[in-house]
Scaffold this motif. Structure first.
Motif, PDB file in Angstrom:
ATOM      1  N   GLY A   1     -96.567 -31.964  -7.796  1.00 26.05           N
ATOM      2  CA  GLY A   1     -96.460 -31.207  -9.032  1.00 26.05           C
ATOM      3  C   GLY A   1     -96.467 -32.100 -10.258  1.00 26.05           C
ATOM      4  N   SER A   2     -95.783 -31.686 -11.291  1.00 28.04           N
ATOM      5  CA  SER A   2     -95.780 -32.385 -12.590  1.00 28.04           C
ATOM      6  C   SER A   2     -94.789 -33.546 -12.569  1.00 28.04           C
ATOM      7  CB  SER A   2     -95.433 -31.401 -13.701  1.00 28.04           C
ATOM      8  OG  SER A   2     -96.293 -30.279 -13.680  1.00 28.04           O
ATOM      9  N   LEU A   3     -95.029 -34.502 -11.680  1.00 29.27           N
ATOM     10  CA  LEU A   3     -94.073 -35.584 -11.495  1.00 29.27           C
ATOM     11  C   LEU A   3     -94.114 -36.600 -12.626  1.00 29.27           C
ATOM     12  CD1 LEU A   3     -94.551 -36.166  -7.649  1.00 29.27           C
ATOM     13  CD2 LEU A   3     -92.913 -34.699  -8.838  1.00 29.27           C
ATOM     14  N   GLU A   4     -95.170 -36.576 -13.439  1.00 26.25           N
ATOM     15  CA  GLU A   4     -95.200 -37.489 -14.576  1.00 26.25           C
ATOM     16  C   GLU A   4     -94.269 -37.006 -15.687  1.00 26.25           C
ATOM     17  OE1 GLU A   4     -98.055 -34.239 -15.220  1.00 26.25           O
ATOM     18  OE2 GLU A   4     -97.671 -35.631 -13.554  1.00 26.25           O
ATOM     19  N   THR A   5     -93.963 -35.715 -15.684  1.00 30.34           N
ATOM     20  CA  THR A   5     -93.057 -35.157 -16.692  1.00 30.34           C
ATOM     21  C   THR A   5     -91.664 -34.906 -16.124  1.00 30.34           C
ATOM     22  OG1 THR A   5     -94.927 -34.059 -17.759  1.00 30.34           O
ATOM     23  CG2 THR A   5     -92.736 -33.281 -18.355  1.00 30.34           C
TER      24      THR A   5
ATOM     25  N   LYS B   1     -80.201 -32.520  -1.402  1.00 26.79           N
ATOM     26  CA  LYS B   1     -79.807 -32.407  -2.801  1.00 26.79           C
ATOM     27  C   LYS B   1     -80.245 -33.668  -3.539  1.00 26.79           C
ATOM     28  CE  LYS B   1     -75.113 -34.200  -2.038  1.00 26.79           C
ATOM     29  NZ  LYS B   1     -73.667 -33.916  -2.199  1.00 26.79           N
ATOM     30  N   GLY B   2     -80.471 -33.506  -4.831  1.00 26.80           N
ATOM     31  CA  GLY B   2     -80.931 -34.638  -5.624  1.00 26.80           C
ATOM     32  C   GLY B   2     -80.868 -34.345  -7.106  1.00 26.80           C
ATOM     33  N   GLU B   3     -81.721 -35.015  -7.863  1.00 22.99           N
ATOM     34  CA  GLU B   3     -81.676 -34.913  -9.318  1.00 22.99           C
ATOM     35  C   GLU B   3     -83.077 -34.760  -9.881  1.00 22.99           C
ATOM     36  OE1 GLU B   3     -78.843 -37.254 -12.253  1.00 22.99           O
ATOM     37  OE2 GLU B   3     -80.658 -38.447 -11.859  1.00 22.99           O
ATOM     38  N   ALA B   4     -83.199 -33.906 -10.887  1.00 25.48           N
ATOM     39  CA  ALA B   4     -84.459 -33.743 -11.615  1.00 25.48           C
ATOM     40  C   ALA B   4     -84.224 -34.145 -13.058  1.00 25.48           C
ATOM     41  CB  ALA B   4     -84.941 -32.301 -11.529  1.00 25.48           C
ATOM     42  N   THR B   5     -85.129 -34.974 -13.609  1.00 30.28           N
ATOM     43  CA  THR B   5     -84.968 -35.487 -14.968  1.00 30.28           C
ATOM     44  C   THR B   5     -86.262 -35.284 -15.748  1.00 30.28           C
ATOM     45  OG1 THR B   5     -83.449 -37.190 -14.178  1.00 30.28           O
ATOM     46  CG2 THR B   5     -84.381 -37.494 -16.370  1.00 30.28           C
ATOM     47  N   ALA B   6     -86.142 -34.698 -16.924  1.00 29.53           N
ATOM     48  CA  ALA B   6     -87.306 -34.552 -17.796  1.00 29.53           C
ATOM     49  C   ALA B   6     -87.555 -35.880 -18.513  1.00 29.53           C
ATOM     50  CB  ALA B   6     -87.074 -33.437 -18.806  1.00 29.53           C
ATOM     51  N   ALA B   7     -88.802 -36.253 -18.606  1.00 29.41           N
ATOM     52  CA  ALA B   7     -89.149 -37.518 -19.271  1.00 29.41           C
ATOM     53  C   ALA B   7     -88.718 -37.483 -20.738  1.00 29.41           C
ATOM     54  CB  ALA B   7     -90.643 -37.758 -19.163  1.00 29.41           C
ATOM     55  N   GLU B   8     -88.424 -38.655 -21.276  1.00 28.36           N
ATOM     56  CA  GLU B   8     -87.974 -38.750 -22.664  1.00 28.36           C
ATOM     57  C   GLU B   8     -89.021 -38.200 -23.638  1.00 28.36           C
ATOM     58  OE1 GLU B   8     -85.172 -39.583 -23.928  1.00 28.36           O
ATOM     59  OE2 GLU B   8     -84.070 -40.491 -22.269  1.00 28.36           O
ATOM     60  N   ASN B   9     -90.288 -38.392 -23.282  1.00 29.53           N
ATOM     61  CA  ASN B   9     -91.368 -37.936 -24.162  1.00 29.53           C
ATOM     62  C   ASN B   9     -91.993 -36.627 -23.688  1.00 29.53           C
ATOM     63  OD1 ASN B   9     -92.530 -38.918 -21.865  1.00 29.53           O
ATOM     64  ND2 ASN B   9     -94.159 -40.079 -22.895  1.00 29.53           N
ATOM     65  N   ALA B  10     -91.255 -35.874 -22.868  1.00 35.75           N
ATOM     66  CA  ALA B  10     -91.795 -34.630 -22.319  1.00 35.75           C
ATOM     67  C   ALA B  10     -92.081 -33.635 -23.440  1.00 35.75           C
ATOM     68  CB  ALA B  10     -90.824 -34.025 -21.316  1.00 35.75           C
ATOM     69  N   ALA B  11     -93.278 -33.065 -23.409  1.00 39.81           N
ATOM     70  CA  ALA B  11     -93.634 -32.044 -24.387  1.00 39.81           C
ATOM     71  C   ALA B  11     -93.069 -30.705 -23.952  1.00 39.81           C
ATOM     72  CB  ALA B  11     -95.157 -31.951 -24.502  1.00 39.81           C
ATOM     73  N   ALA B  12     -92.786 -29.853 -24.929  1.00 32.84           N
ATOM     74  CA  ALA B  12     -92.268 -28.521 -24.607  1.00 32.84           C
ATOM     75  C   ALA B  12     -93.280 -27.759 -23.772  1.00 32.84           C
ATOM     76  CB  ALA B  12     -91.956 -27.760 -25.889  1.00 32.84           C
TER      77      ALA B  12
ATOM     78  N   VAL C   1     -92.686 -28.223  -9.794  1.00 32.93           N
ATOM     79  CA  VAL C   1     -92.573 -29.242  -8.745  1.00 32.93           C
ATOM     80  C   VAL C   1     -92.346 -28.517  -7.430  1.00 32.93           C
ATOM     81  CG1 VAL C   1     -91.249 -31.206  -7.867  1.00 32.93           C
ATOM     82  CG2 VAL C   1     -91.642 -30.974 -10.327  1.00 32.93           C
ATOM     83  N   THR C   2     -93.047 -28.934  -6.377  1.00 29.76           N
ATOM     84  CA  THR C   2     -92.900 -28.300  -5.067  1.00 29.76           C
ATOM     85  C   THR C   2     -92.428 -29.335  -4.042  1.00 29.76           C
ATOM     86  OG1 THR C   2     -95.208 -28.722  -4.449  1.00 29.76           O
ATOM     87  CG2 THR C   2     -94.723 -26.658  -5.576  1.00 29.76           C
ATOM     88  N   VAL C   3     -91.728 -28.819  -3.027  1.00 26.17           N
ATOM     89  CA  VAL C   3     -91.236 -29.667  -1.938  1.00 26.17           C
ATOM     90  C   VAL C   3     -91.663 -29.014  -0.624  1.00 26.17           C
ATOM     91  CG1 VAL C   3     -89.207 -30.673  -0.833  1.00 26.17           C
ATOM     92  CG2 VAL C   3     -89.262 -30.400  -3.325  1.00 26.17           C
ATOM     93  N   ARG C   4     -92.273 -29.808   0.287  1.00 24.53           N
ATOM     94  CA  ARG C   4     -92.678 -29.283   1.587  1.00 24.53           C
ATOM     95  C   ARG C   4     -92.539 -30.357   2.650  1.00 24.53           C
ATOM     96  NH1 ARG C   4     -98.022 -30.851   2.920  1.00 24.53           N
ATOM     97  NH2 ARG C   4     -99.155 -31.800   1.167  1.00 24.53           N
ATOM     98  N   GLY C   5     -92.599 -29.908   3.894  1.00 26.19           N
ATOM     99  CA  GLY C   5     -92.568 -30.846   5.010  1.00 26.19           C
ATOM    100  C   GLY C   5     -93.963 -31.334   5.356  1.00 26.19           C
TER     101      GLY C   5
ATOM    102  N   THR D   1     -89.443 -24.496 -10.956  1.00 31.06           N
ATOM    103  CA  THR D   1     -90.073 -24.374 -12.272  1.00 31.06           C
ATOM    104  C   THR D   1     -89.103 -24.874 -13.338  1.00 31.06           C
ATOM    105  OG1 THR D   1     -91.348 -22.449 -11.536  1.00 31.06           O
ATOM    106  CG2 THR D   1     -91.154 -22.801 -13.907  1.00 31.06           C
ATOM    107  N   PHE D   2     -89.591 -25.789 -14.179  1.00 38.65           N
ATOM    108  CA  PHE D   2     -88.758 -26.372 -15.226  1.00 38.65           C
ATOM    109  C   PHE D   2     -89.360 -26.030 -16.582  1.00 38.65           C
ATOM    110  CE2 PHE D   2     -88.213 -28.913 -11.436  1.00 38.65           C
ATOM    111  CZ  PHE D   2     -86.831 -29.087 -11.363  1.00 38.65           C
ATOM    112  N   ARG D   3     -88.537 -25.422 -17.431  1.00 44.26           N
ATOM    113  CA  ARG D   3     -88.969 -25.112 -18.794  1.00 44.26           C
ATOM    114  C   ARG D   3     -88.336 -26.147 -19.730  1.00 44.26           C
ATOM    115  NH1 ARG D   3     -90.464 -20.457 -21.769  1.00 44.26           N
ATOM    116  NH2 ARG D   3     -91.173 -21.218 -23.799  1.00 44.26           N
ATOM    117  N   VAL D   4     -89.172 -26.965 -20.342  1.00 44.23           N
ATOM    118  CA  VAL D   4     -88.686 -27.998 -21.260  1.00 44.23           C
ATOM    119  C   VAL D   4     -88.751 -27.455 -22.685  1.00 44.23           C
ATOM    120  CG1 VAL D   4     -89.033 -30.328 -22.141  1.00 44.23           C
ATOM    121  CG2 VAL D   4     -89.411 -29.843 -19.708  1.00 44.23           C
TER     122      VAL D   4
END
Length: 253
Positions: A51-55, A75-86, A91-95, A108-111
């Motif tokens: 998915g949108s792993l650069e953002t 479990k883990g952590e999701a972080t929006a990039a410092e320069n992420a545009a609105a 992001v998807t997770v699969r085996g 789904t992340f809304r910045v």
């Protein structure tokens, strides 16, 4: 207490108003994420993240056993990039053996560009108008509610003691009995009220609306049965003052 209840309802309903696995972030902000381990996947390193792993930097960190269903989870952590545009990012997770991710593993992340925008679009009304999560508001108000409740309780007890010292008490229970309408009030042997004594019942205007004969007493409380067509309501005052004017006599005047 009313505000606390409203906040709890707001917190619960806000989860229903928000779509599953939809999250709101500001640039540079992090949040915890979790999900079920895909079938035939035992370790974090076997997860395929797309998915949108650069953002959205998405980092599952550990596994654990689910509390409710007992399934194997990560479990883990999701972080929006410092320069992420609105905007909206997925992001998807699969085996490794899955061709496409399970719907529950689509995140789904809304910045939002700034905090006011994030707050204005929050699912919880408390966040929109107060700026705090409704559960945080409820937790903050709980000590005040307890303090107010204790204050009212002790003031009410003091008022009851002061009234009893002046030979007065409120009716706190009314019930039917074979002998007639039975009342209970906070005057007892400590206040000079003994079985067989007569007491007067006063309405809100202070007029006598009935008389009753005491049938039983403890140190602090008594029960009595109304005589004739006497009236009584919860909260009416009981006294031993038989000289008070009757309500029907006042009406004639």
């Amino acid at each position: 207490m009313a505000i606390i209840v409203v906040c709890v309802i707001d917190g619960l309903t806000s989860q229903l108003r928000q779509e599953f696995n939809n999250f709101a972030l500001l640039p540079g902000e992090s949040m915890l994420v979790n999900g079920h381990m895909p079938p035939d996947t035992a370790e974090i390193k076997d997860l395929i993240i797309e998915g949108s792993l650069e953002t959205i930097q998405f980092h599952p960190e550990s596994t654990y056993k689910g509390f409710w269903m007992g399934g194997f989870m990560w479990k883990g952590e999701a972080t929006a990039a410092e320069n992420a545009a609105a905007g909206t990012y997925t992001v998807t997770v699969r085996g490794g053996k899955e061709e496409k991710p399970h719907p529950s593993m689509v995140f789904t992340f809304r910045v939002y560009p700034d905090a006011p925008s994030l707050r204005a679009n929050a699912a919880a009304l408390a966040v929109r108008y107060v700026g705090f999560h409704p559960y945080a508001v409820a937790a903050g108000l709980l000590p005040l509610a307890i303090l107010c409740g204790l204050t009212v309780f002790f003031l009410a007890k003091k008022m009851e003691r002061d009234m009893a010292a002046r030979g007065k008490a409120e009716i706190y229970m009314i019930k039917r009995s074979p002998e007639g309408l039975q009342i209970s009030f906070g005057l007892g042997r400590d206040h000079g009220v003994e079985p067989g004594a007569l007491v007067c019942i006063h309405n809100e205007a202070g007029l006598v609306v009935g008389r009753a004969k005491v049938t039983g007493s403890t140190e602090t409380d008594s029960t009595a049965v109304l005589a004739g067509d006497g009236l009584a309501e919860l909260g009416n005052l009981v006294t031993q003052d038989s000289a008070a004017p009757r309500a029907d006599a006042a009406g004639k005047d």
